[in-house]
Design a protein around this motif. Structure first.
Motif, PDB file in Angstrom:
ATOM      1  N   TRP A 116      36.958  24.354  38.647  1.00  0.00           N
ATOM      2  CA  TRP A 116      38.353  23.658  38.738  1.00  0.00           C
ATOM      3  C   TRP A 116      38.543  23.870  40.523  1.00  0.00           C
ATOM      4  O   TRP A 116      39.656  23.283  41.026  1.00  0.00           O
ATOM      5  CB  TRP A 116      38.783  24.245  38.025  1.00  0.00           C
ATOM      6  CG  TRP A 116      39.363  25.634  37.942  1.00  0.00           C
ATOM      7  CD1 TRP A 116      39.078  27.186  37.456  1.00  0.00           C
ATOM      8  CD2 TRP A 116      40.742  26.229  38.915  1.00  0.00           C
ATOM      9  NE1 TRP A 116      39.742  28.112  37.582  1.00  0.00           N
ATOM     10  CE2 TRP A 116      40.734  27.375  38.681  1.00  0.00           C
ATOM     11  CE3 TRP A 116      41.468  25.775  39.961  1.00  0.00           C
ATOM     12  CZ2 TRP A 116      41.789  28.516  39.387  1.00  0.00           C
ATOM     13  CZ3 TRP A 116      42.527  26.603  39.686  1.00  0.00           C
ATOM     14  CH2 TRP A 116      42.559  27.926  39.654  1.00  0.00           C
ATOM     15  N   GLN A 117      38.381  25.846  40.657  1.00  0.00           N
ATOM     16  CA  GLN A 117      39.196  25.696  42.202  1.00  0.00           C
ATOM     17  C   GLN A 117      38.716  24.442  43.069  1.00  0.00           C
ATOM     18  O   GLN A 117      39.363  24.236  44.129  1.00  0.00           O
ATOM     19  CB  GLN A 117      38.630  27.187  42.056  1.00  0.00           C
ATOM     20  CG  GLN A 117      39.423  28.177  41.515  1.00  0.00           C
ATOM     21  CD  GLN A 117      39.334  29.359  41.898  1.00  0.00           C
ATOM     22  OE1 GLN A 117      38.712  29.559  43.295  1.00  0.00           O
ATOM     23  NE2 GLN A 117      39.565  30.677  40.852  1.00  0.00           N
ATOM     24  N   TYR A 124      40.300  21.821  43.050  1.00  0.00           N
ATOM     25  CA  TYR A 124      41.943  22.056  43.393  1.00  0.00           C
ATOM     26  C   TYR A 124      42.654  22.161  44.417  1.00  0.00           C
ATOM     27  O   TYR A 124      43.440  21.278  45.196  1.00  0.00           O
ATOM     28  CB  TYR A 124      42.614  23.500  42.557  1.00  0.00           C
ATOM     29  CG  TYR A 124      43.929  23.764  42.458  1.00  0.00           C
ATOM     30  CD1 TYR A 124      45.013  22.522  41.566  1.00  0.00           C
ATOM     31  CD2 TYR A 124      44.210  24.783  43.383  1.00  0.00           C
ATOM     32  CE1 TYR A 124      46.236  23.016  41.207  1.00  0.00           C
ATOM     33  CE2 TYR A 124      45.485  24.991  43.434  1.00  0.00           C
ATOM     34  CZ  TYR A 124      46.695  24.488  42.277  1.00  0.00           C
ATOM     35  OH  TYR A 124      48.265  24.353  42.598  1.00  0.00           O
ATOM     36  N   ASN A 125      41.445  22.589  45.061  1.00  0.00           N
ATOM     37  CA  ASN A 125      41.797  22.763  46.768  1.00  0.00           C
ATOM     38  C   ASN A 125      41.323  21.455  47.045  1.00  0.00           C
ATOM     39  O   ASN A 125      42.078  21.124  48.035  1.00  0.00           O
ATOM     40  CB  ASN A 125      40.825  23.824  47.527  1.00  0.00           C
ATOM     41  CG  ASN A 125      40.852  25.119  47.788  1.00  0.00           C
ATOM     42  OD1 ASN A 125      42.195  25.391  47.605  1.00  0.00           O
ATOM     43  ND2 ASN A 125      39.857  25.849  47.409  1.00  0.00           N
ATOM     44  N   THR A 126      40.880  20.437  47.009  1.00  0.00           N
ATOM     45  CA  THR A 126      40.065  18.953  47.431  1.00  0.00           C
ATOM     46  C   THR A 126      41.612  18.360  47.153  1.00  0.00           C
ATOM     47  O   THR A 126      41.900  17.533  48.309  1.00  0.00           O
ATOM     48  CB  THR A 126      39.214  18.733  46.574  1.00  0.00           C
ATOM     49  OG1 THR A 126      38.332  19.283  47.357  1.00  0.00           O
ATOM     50  CG2 THR A 126      38.718  17.404  47.232  1.00  0.00           C
ATOM     51  N   TYR A 136      44.392  19.277  46.964  1.00  0.00           N
ATOM     52  CA  TYR A 136      45.573  20.107  47.511  1.00  0.00           C
ATOM     53  C   TYR A 136      45.705  19.663  49.397  1.00  0.00           C
ATOM     54  O   TYR A 136      46.841  19.275  49.676  1.00  0.00           O
ATOM     55  CB  TYR A 136      45.852  21.194  47.422  1.00  0.00           C
ATOM     56  CG  TYR A 136      46.734  21.750  47.526  1.00  0.00           C
ATOM     57  CD1 TYR A 136      48.951  22.182  47.225  1.00  0.00           C
ATOM     58  CD2 TYR A 136      46.491  22.393  49.025  1.00  0.00           C
ATOM     59  CE1 TYR A 136      49.518  22.972  47.894  1.00  0.00           C
ATOM     60  CE2 TYR A 136      48.285  23.471  49.703  1.00  0.00           C
ATOM     61  CZ  TYR A 136      49.416  23.242  49.062  1.00  0.00           C
ATOM     62  OH  TYR A 136      50.465  23.628  49.755  1.00  0.00           O
ATOM     63  N   GLN A 137      44.607  19.916  49.342  1.00  0.00           N
ATOM     64  CA  GLN A 137      44.223  19.231  50.775  1.00  0.00           C
ATOM     65  C   GLN A 137      44.931  17.691  51.320  1.00  0.00           C
ATOM     66  O   GLN A 137      45.234  17.889  52.561  1.00  0.00           O
ATOM     67  CB  GLN A 137      42.287  19.536  51.447  1.00  0.00           C
ATOM     68  CG  GLN A 137      41.951  21.353  51.001  1.00  0.00           C
ATOM     69  CD  GLN A 137      40.869  21.484  52.051  1.00  0.00           C
ATOM     70  OE1 GLN A 137      40.096  19.982  51.503  1.00  0.00           O
ATOM     71  NE2 GLN A 137      40.646  22.044  52.482  1.00  0.00           N
ATOM     72  N   ARG A 138      44.763  16.919  50.486  1.00  0.00           N
ATOM     73  CA  ARG A 138      44.839  15.755  50.699  1.00  0.00           C
ATOM     74  C   ARG A 138      46.631  15.232  49.811  1.00  0.00           C
ATOM     75  O   ARG A 138      47.204  14.311  50.426  1.00  0.00           O
ATOM     76  CB  ARG A 138      43.668  14.553  49.963  1.00  0.00           C
ATOM     77  CG  ARG A 138      42.927  15.054  50.711  1.00  0.00           C
ATOM     78  CD  ARG A 138      41.635  14.846  49.789  1.00  0.00           C
ATOM     79  NE  ARG A 138      40.064  14.704  50.990  1.00  0.00           N
ATOM     80  CZ  ARG A 138      40.021  15.723  50.652  1.00  0.00           C
ATOM     81  NH1 ARG A 138      39.691  17.320  50.062  1.00  0.00           N
ATOM     82  NH2 ARG A 138      38.402  16.113  51.556  1.00  0.00           N
ATOM     83  N   VAL A 150      43.213  17.544  38.858  1.00  0.00           N
ATOM     84  CA  VAL A 150      42.552  18.144  38.223  1.00  0.00           C
ATOM     85  C   VAL A 150      42.227  17.785  36.760  1.00  0.00           C
ATOM     86  O   VAL A 150      41.231  18.068  36.673  1.00  0.00           O
ATOM     87  CB  VAL A 150      42.423  19.930  38.506  1.00  0.00           C
ATOM     88  CG1 VAL A 150      41.140  20.861  37.531  1.00  0.00           C
ATOM     89  CG2 VAL A 150      42.047  20.015  40.128  1.00  0.00           C
ATOM     90  N   HIS A 198      33.321  15.770  41.777  1.00  0.00           N
ATOM     91  CA  HIS A 198      34.027  15.504  43.801  1.00  0.00           C
ATOM     92  C   HIS A 198      34.306  13.843  43.707  1.00  0.00           C
ATOM     93  O   HIS A 198      35.600  13.439  44.182  1.00  0.00           O
ATOM     94  CB  HIS A 198      32.994  15.855  44.600  1.00  0.00           C
ATOM     95  CG  HIS A 198      33.498  17.252  44.994  1.00  0.00           C
ATOM     96  ND1 HIS A 198      34.681  17.157  45.342  1.00  0.00           N
ATOM     97  CD2 HIS A 198      32.695  18.053  44.973  1.00  0.00           C
ATOM     98  CE1 HIS A 198      34.546  18.827  46.027  1.00  0.00           C
ATOM     99  NE2 HIS A 198      33.694  19.553  45.419  1.00  0.00           N
ATOM    100  N   ILE A 229      37.446  13.361  42.180  1.00  0.00           N
ATOM    101  CA  ILE A 229      38.463  13.672  42.090  1.00  0.00           C
ATOM    102  C   ILE A 229      38.793  12.797  43.346  1.00  0.00           C
ATOM    103  O   ILE A 229      40.004  12.204  43.654  1.00  0.00           O
ATOM    104  CB  ILE A 229      37.921  15.019  42.901  1.00  0.00           C
ATOM    105  CG1 ILE A 229      38.432  16.337  41.542  1.00  0.00           C
ATOM    106  CG2 ILE A 229      39.064  15.104  44.181  1.00  0.00           C
ATOM    107  CD1 ILE A 229      39.653  16.717  41.545  1.00  0.00           C
ATOM    108  N   ARG A 230      37.824  11.858  43.868  1.00  0.00           N
ATOM    109  CA  ARG A 230      38.147  11.868  45.178  1.00  0.00           C
ATOM    110  C   ARG A 230      38.304  10.445  44.625  1.00  0.00           C
ATOM    111  O   ARG A 230      39.961   9.757  45.049  1.00  0.00           O
ATOM    112  CB  ARG A 230      36.821  11.142  45.547  1.00  0.00           C
ATOM    113  CG  ARG A 230      37.417   9.957  47.466  1.00  0.00           C
ATOM    114  CD  ARG A 230      36.333  10.143  47.906  1.00  0.00           C
ATOM    115  NE  ARG A 230      35.335  10.024  47.044  1.00  0.00           N
ATOM    116  CZ  ARG A 230      33.421   9.740  47.002  1.00  0.00           C
ATOM    117  NH1 ARG A 230      33.353  10.617  48.496  1.00  0.00           N
ATOM    118  NH2 ARG A 230      32.550   9.371  46.933  1.00  0.00           N
ATOM    119  N   VAL A 263      42.096  11.399  43.615  1.00  0.00           N
ATOM    120  CA  VAL A 263      43.777  12.070  45.104  1.00  0.00           C
ATOM    121  C   VAL A 263      43.706  10.384  45.592  1.00  0.00           C
ATOM    122  O   VAL A 263      45.044   9.899  45.751  1.00  0.00           O
ATOM    123  CB  VAL A 263      42.571  12.085  46.198  1.00  0.00           C
ATOM    124  CG1 VAL A 263      43.246  12.387  47.204  1.00  0.00           C
ATOM    125  CG2 VAL A 263      42.439  14.087  45.283  1.00  0.00           C
TER     126      VAL A 263
END
Lengths: 193, 385
Positions: A32-33, A36-38, A40-42, A53, A77, A80-81, A84
């Motif tokens: 998850w971390q 979540y980072n990924t 948030y960065q975007r 997430v 990933h 997530i992409r 996002v």
């Protein structure tokens, strides 16, 4: 739970397919971390990142029997992409991902940070490669072969006005970037098609 | 030649890079992007990998909290998904129960069922506008001054204290501390109002007031302690002075500043008065809390202060709140009455949205979490499962 933390991703994936909730929980806690980072960065939006997430893991559970999971990290990933990009396309007005584009491609040339500079050049190259054919040709003829708008119009059989429009619709900063890109002769195979 | 027109034309197109990117994103999502577009978009997406990482900024207990909050939400959702799946395995049974529920619904009152299908356009049609920036200042003699945006200059005098509006603050300016008898003023907001300016007390302490709230304070701090009283919700930035302690009295709590910025939520319809510390240190009913902590006067928990103070930034920020908590906030800002039809959902809600939006925008966002719908009639909002 203890025994699950020692399992490999492959083993976890097998257990997940069997509907093992502890395996699912282990996957969540492991990834998850990173995810979540990924997000948030975007998005630079904590609530949105959290939502993304949650969606990804809920989908993972629902689709556990049909999903083609080669590697867990790769699958997550990719998920997530997709999420996002989906959120960005839903709310384009305040999307960091979309808003940063102009800034990145028009940023001044970073000789102090060669790694970053290389990445930006790479993106500009790929962006030009992804342009509609006519516009790409105009760019190449103008910046690479340094032809006049008149000459480009003649060669492509379009009006000079169209050529001028295509060249002038981008910001000065981006024009500098493109000229720089071509001066580097980074002619990717894509551009030569 | 119309130069300004050309300029506009150019400018308009300059920003087209973004909309062309958006076009590619949309094609990508539909699986219609060309190989070149895919290559570009994925490289662009990866470019952000070097951006700062949020996890590194979170404290250990914040991380823990986030991990368990999301985990719980995910497990709730998969539980629901699994239940739905079990149902579809029994189509006949489902049909029978659906038919039965229609019968029941019709006999109980057909409108209940019909409203479940209410399209969101109706939300927009019956929309309710957000609250506005207004507050009422009540002087010692009972005189009321309505405060709105755009005021400037001297408002009133209270003894030796002058009250003015200057550069978006309501300032209480006392020339000297001694001499005056104690008199009290009150700044209050009704439902659907929030203070247009922060209040600056004579000691320099700054106070922001949320909707349906009030603060009563002396026009000069001539006593040993600086004591103010609040109802509703206020955010304080206290000018620290160990020689003259600052105290906030709220329902069931006394908050004593030890140098600091904090939020007090003392709405009587909330389960408890909650004080959240943003910076510095405060003592609440003799419990000292640290920044990022919240207390009801007996327990301490760690919270995301950005969520607590979202109202001051003009936002609603819900993060795992139940429907009643959400609706209480909407009630105060949109000046509405809320009714619940049928069973109240156990779903929790996540939303981050500007308070400047009409209520329909907020409700639509909430509706995205399955399991709840809304109906607006006048100033009444019905929550439908």
């Amino acid at each position: 739970m203890a025994k699950y933390s020692t399992l490999s991703d492959q083993e976890l994936t097998v257990l997940l397919r069997e509907g093992d909730r502890d395996a699912f929980q282990q996957i969540y806690r492991k990834y998850w971390q990173d995810l979540y980072n990924t997000a948030y960065q975007r998005s630079r939006d904590r609530a949105l990142s959290q939502d993304i997430v949650q969606n990804v893991f809920t989908d993972l559970w629902i689709r556990k029997n049909v999903a083609h999971i080669q590697t867990l990290a790769g699958y997550l990933h990719q998920a997530i992409r997709f999420q996002v990009l989906k959120q960005a396309s839903r709310k384009p007005l305040n999307s960091i991902l979309l808003d940063s584009f102009e800034e990145i491609i028009s940023s001044s040339i970073r000789t102090d940070d060669p790694l970053l500079e290389k990445e930006i050049v790479n993106i500009i190259g790929l962006w030009i490669g992804a342009l509609p054919e006519k516009r790409r040709k105009i760019f190449i003829l103008h910046y690479q072969e340094e032809l006049s708008t008149n000459e480009i119009a003649r060669r492509l059989g379009i009006s000079q006005k169209t050529v001028q429009n295509q060249l002038s619709i981008i910001s000065k900063e981006f024009q500098i970037r493109i000229a720089h890109f071509f001066s580097l002769s980074l002619l990717l195979a894509i551009l030569l098609k | 030649m119309d130069i300004s027109g050309t300029y506009r034309y150019k400018r308009g197109l300059m920003y087209d890079n973004k909309s062309e990117l958006l076009k590619i994103v949309k094609k990508y999502l539909q699986g219609k992007a060309s190989p070149e577009e895919k290559l570009f978009l994925e490289a662009y997406y990866d470019f952000f990998d070097s951006a700062e990482k949020i996890i590194d900024q979170l404290l250990a207990d914040e991380l823990e909290l986030l991990e368990s909050a999301m985990e719980q939400e995910i497990f709730n959702r998969i539980e629901l998904a699994d239940q739905k799946k079990t149902l579809t395995l029994w189509p006949t049974l489902l049909k029978i129960s659906a038919a039965a529920s229609i019968l029941i619904a019709l006999s109980v009152g057909g409108h209940l069922l019909l409203h479940q299908q209410q399209p969101t356009e109706t939300l927009v049609k019956n929309d309710i506008e957000p609250g506005h920036n207004q507050a009422t200042l009540i002087l010692a003699n009972g005189k009321k001054i309505i405060l709105t945006r755009g005021l400037n200059g001297l408002l009133a005098r209270q003894g030796k204290t002058q009250i003015h509006v200057h550069q978006n603050n309501i300032i209480y300016d006392a020339k000297n501390k001694t001499g005056d008898q104690i008199s009290y003023n009150t700044l209050s907001t009704a439902k659907g109002e929030q203070s247009p300016y922060p209040l600056i007390l004579t000691d320099g302490t700054k106070v922001w007031l949320n909707a349906e709230s009030s603060i009563t304070f002396p026009t000069a701090f001539n006593q040993k302690e600086r004591i103010v009283k609040i109802t509703g919700e206020a955010l304080f930035e206290v000018a620290h002075d160990p020689k003259q302690p600052f105290k906030v009295e709220a329902a069931n709590q006394t908050i004593e500043d030890i140098g600091t910025q904090f939020d007090v939520n003392a709405y009587i319809d909330e389960p408890a008065t909650k004080t959240t510390l943003i910076e510095g240190s405060v003592k609440v009913n003799n419990i000292i809390i640290k920044p990022g902590q919240q207390t009801d006067g007996s327990h301490i928990k760690t919270v995301n202060t950005e969520i607590v103070t979202a109202w001051k930034e003009g936002n609603f920020h819900f993060e795992g709140d139940d429907i009643q908590t959400v609706m209480r906030q909407l009630t105060r800002w949109y000046n509405i009455d809320v009714t619940y039809q049928g069973q109240i959902t156990h779903e929790v809600f996540y939303a981050d949205i500007s308070r400047n939006r009409n209520i329909s925008a907020v409700l639509k966002l909430l509706e995205k979490t399955n399991g709840v719908q809304f109906k607006i009639e006048g100033r009444r909002v019905a929550v439908i499962p």
